[in-house]
Design a protein around this motif. Sequence first.
Motif, PDB file in Angstrom:
ATOM      1  N   ALA A 381      37.026  -6.838  10.169  1.00 28.68           N
ATOM      2  CA  ALA A 381      37.082  -6.094  11.431  1.00 28.68           C
ATOM      3  C   ALA A 381      37.917  -6.836  12.467  1.00 28.68           C
ATOM      4  N   LEU A 382      37.781  -8.166  12.526  1.00 34.32           N
ATOM      5  CA  LEU A 382      38.587  -8.943  13.467  1.00 34.32           C
ATOM      6  C   LEU A 382      40.069  -8.875  13.119  1.00 34.32           C
ATOM      7  N   VAL A 383      40.375  -8.930  11.832  1.00 37.24           N
ATOM      8  CA  VAL A 383      41.776  -8.856  11.407  1.00 37.24           C
ATOM      9  C   VAL A 383      42.375  -7.508  11.782  1.00 37.24           C
ATOM     10  N   CYS A 384      41.617  -6.434  11.568  1.00 42.43           N
ATOM     11  CA  CYS A 384      42.123  -5.104  11.933  1.00 42.43           C
ATOM     12  C   CYS A 384      42.369  -5.004  13.435  1.00 42.43           C
ATOM     13  N   SER A 385      41.454  -5.563  14.219  1.00 41.29           N
ATOM     14  CA  SER A 385      41.636  -5.531  15.673  1.00 41.29           C
ATOM     15  C   SER A 385      42.855  -6.338  16.092  1.00 41.29           C
ATOM     16  N   TYR A 386      43.072  -7.463  15.420  1.00 41.24           N
ATOM     17  CA  TYR A 386      44.210  -8.310  15.773  1.00 41.24           C
ATOM     18  C   TYR A 386      45.535  -7.646  15.418  1.00 41.24           C
ATOM     19  N   GLN A 387      45.543  -6.904  14.310  1.00 38.30           N
ATOM     20  CA  GLN A 387      46.781  -6.283  13.842  1.00 38.30           C
ATOM     21  C   GLN A 387      46.991  -4.875  14.382  1.00 38.30           C
ATOM     22  N   ASP A 388      45.969  -4.305  15.002  1.00 33.69           N
ATOM     23  CA  ASP A 388      46.078  -2.949  15.535  1.00 33.69           C
ATOM     24  C   ASP A 388      46.988  -2.958  16.763  1.00 33.69           C
ATOM     25  N   HIS A 389      47.974  -2.067  16.787  1.00 31.79           N
ATOM     26  CA  HIS A 389      48.920  -2.019  17.906  1.00 31.79           C
ATOM     27  C   HIS A 389      48.227  -1.643  19.214  1.00 31.79           C
ATOM     28  N   ALA A 390      47.128  -0.911  19.103  1.00 35.82           N
ATOM     29  CA  ALA A 390      46.444  -0.486  20.322  1.00 35.82           C
ATOM     30  C   ALA A 390      45.715  -1.628  21.009  1.00 35.82           C
ATOM     31  N   VAL A 397      40.293  -9.592  22.132  1.00 40.63           N
ATOM     32  CA  VAL A 397      40.478  -9.820  20.700  1.00 40.63           C
ATOM     33  C   VAL A 397      40.616 -11.311  20.412  1.00 40.63           C
ATOM     34  N   ASP A 398      41.482 -11.978  21.178  1.00 44.95           N
ATOM     35  CA  ASP A 398      41.634 -13.422  20.994  1.00 44.95           C
ATOM     36  C   ASP A 398      40.336 -14.153  21.303  1.00 44.95           C
ATOM     37  N   SER A 399      39.631 -13.678  22.301  1.00 50.82           N
ATOM     38  CA  SER A 399      38.368 -14.320  22.665  1.00 50.82           C
ATOM     39  C   SER A 399      37.349 -14.204  21.534  1.00 50.82           C
ATOM     40  N   SER A 400      37.336 -13.056  20.848  1.00 46.27           N
ATOM     41  CA  SER A 400      36.401 -12.885  19.730  1.00 46.27           C
ATOM     42  C   SER A 400      36.699 -13.870  18.607  1.00 46.27           C
ATOM     43  N   TRP A 401      37.983 -14.066  18.313  1.00 48.09           N
ATOM     44  CA  TRP A 401      38.365 -15.030  17.277  1.00 48.09           C
ATOM     45  C   TRP A 401      37.911 -16.437  17.653  1.00 48.09           C
TER      46      TRP A 401
END
Length: 631
Positions: A381-390, A397-401
């Motif tokens: 899920a984190l990878v999808c959020s990081y790669q999602d253009h939106a 997103v960076d904070s979650s990582w």
Amino acid sequence: MPSPPRPLRPPPASVRGFLDAHFASPDDLAAAPALAELLRRECAGLDASLRRAEARLAAAAASWLARSAEARADLRRVRSRGVRVGAEDEGAEAARTVGLPALVREIQRIDTIRLYAEATLQLEALVGNLEDVAFSIVRQAPKFNLSSILRKSNETKWKQGKLLHAVDAVRDIERELVRISTSRPQWTNLVMAVDSRVDKTLSILRPQALTDYRALLASLGWPPSLSSQDTENQIPNPLVLMNKENKERYSQSFQALCALQHVQGNRELRLCQTAEVTPALADLKYFNRTACFDNGLWAIDELVHPIASRMEYHFAKWSEQPEFIFTLVYKITKDFMDGVDDVLQPLIDQARLVGLSAKESWVTGMVKMLVGYLERQIFPALVCSYQDHATVGKPEVDSSWMHLNDVMISFDKRMQLLADSGIQKIASLSEGLSRSLSAFSIYTEHPDWLQIWADVELSSAQDKLKSEMEDETNWSCSGQHDQLGHMENSMKFLLSTREDYKAPPILSSVLLEFEDLSWEYVQNIGSWSGQTILDDQTLDEENAGVSPGFVASLDVLTDRTTKLKRYLNSKDFLDLWRSIAEGLDYFIYSSIRWGEVSFSDPGAIQLRVDTKALLHIFRPFCSRPEAFLLF
């Protein structure tokens, strides 16, 4: 006057016997003419044989005389001219002697065939015995359901006895295969054929043994309920509450499963060693010598699996709050720690798994369970959020990582303390478990995720650096040179706190890099015989050099500490280099196989030389680095 006739001599005994045999009565005299004719023919034959023998003797004598004359002539030529015997004579001699080596080779070939046949028959008997035992266990399996296990302990004992019989059969097969691999390495096809049949049999035995073990755990009330009415008390442990009869049945099942895993580990070790010299047997899964135990202890992993299914129900509610997931795993691990150690450690010792810790195996199993969940649910899920253009580039997103990795760092420290409590690691089995005891092992199988984390950390550091650089006051600073000639600022520092600079990742990076470079060297400590000391030099520390396998580690460590000294302020660097020293001390001490080490005089000298070289790296930062490196 004529001389008187000589008296007749009695015939020899052999003649008398001959006559008595043919003339036993007067009636036999009629056969005298025929007997006389027979004797004349035999005498004529003997005379002819004698003449032929005389002729052969004469021919042999003539041939010998001829060869003797030739030999004398050759010797004269050698003495007079110093030349060798002619090529024709050498060819004749070779023709006379070539038959003997061929005969020897043929005898050796026949003997090899005999040995091969004997080895094949012996292995066939051993493998057949193993297959018979496995078949009897599987054939009997449908008769053993949960209720029968509760009622008929003798049937359980029968199955455990059969399983131990199968383990003994595998040991016998391994002993024979090791002998063949050592004495007859060319018999690769035979070894491969036996390994194939044994692997098929073990692929049947292991699932059946695990099924029986799980059924026994279920009958004992495992897994327990994770919820407790009194939140201050620990969750009751069914293993601690077992009665004497159940404890005996569980002990037998646990030790049988450990024995099966132990022989499987020995097989993988042999296959690993064989693959290094026999490409036909090479297989990637065998290249890790501790692969069997890196994956944990089967009997303890089976305790973790049913708990995991219950914990994941709660995990699903905390996908946005991973710290709760890690906290629950830590709590469950800690609550069952004492019971696991009290009940399972004696069983591990009885199974002769020397150096293997029940605590460490339990912690490792729980960490593996958590890593598996993170790998399936959280990180994708984190990878999808990081790669999602939106959502790309959004701070949350960076904070979650970064938040997830910070929680993993804290979790690893707490779990390591649990695993190490009261344990002295002395064997290679525990070393394998220690190397996998980290939530960060998830990055081993997913280097692309590691790259994302690195990009996130870099982006965050650049943003903070940019804001600091835009502040004009940060550029006004006074400085002075330290002992190494580096400029040390005394007023303002960029990224001046440990939190800003992410010291834990830096520490982990340095320690992991040192461990990777020095792992083989550390494993060989105690097996030196003074290779680095020249024969014409005195055996002392002045003449011995640093071990070649340790040089690269020291060079990298020197480079990393020098750069950290240059870019960190004095307070942060002081804390960091001390943490690095303590981490190196723990790694080296815990990795040495103290129970197997026997230092020779050159080995002890070599260790002191290498230790001094390591201390020399930290000496510019401290007058007595020995206080932080005690190993």
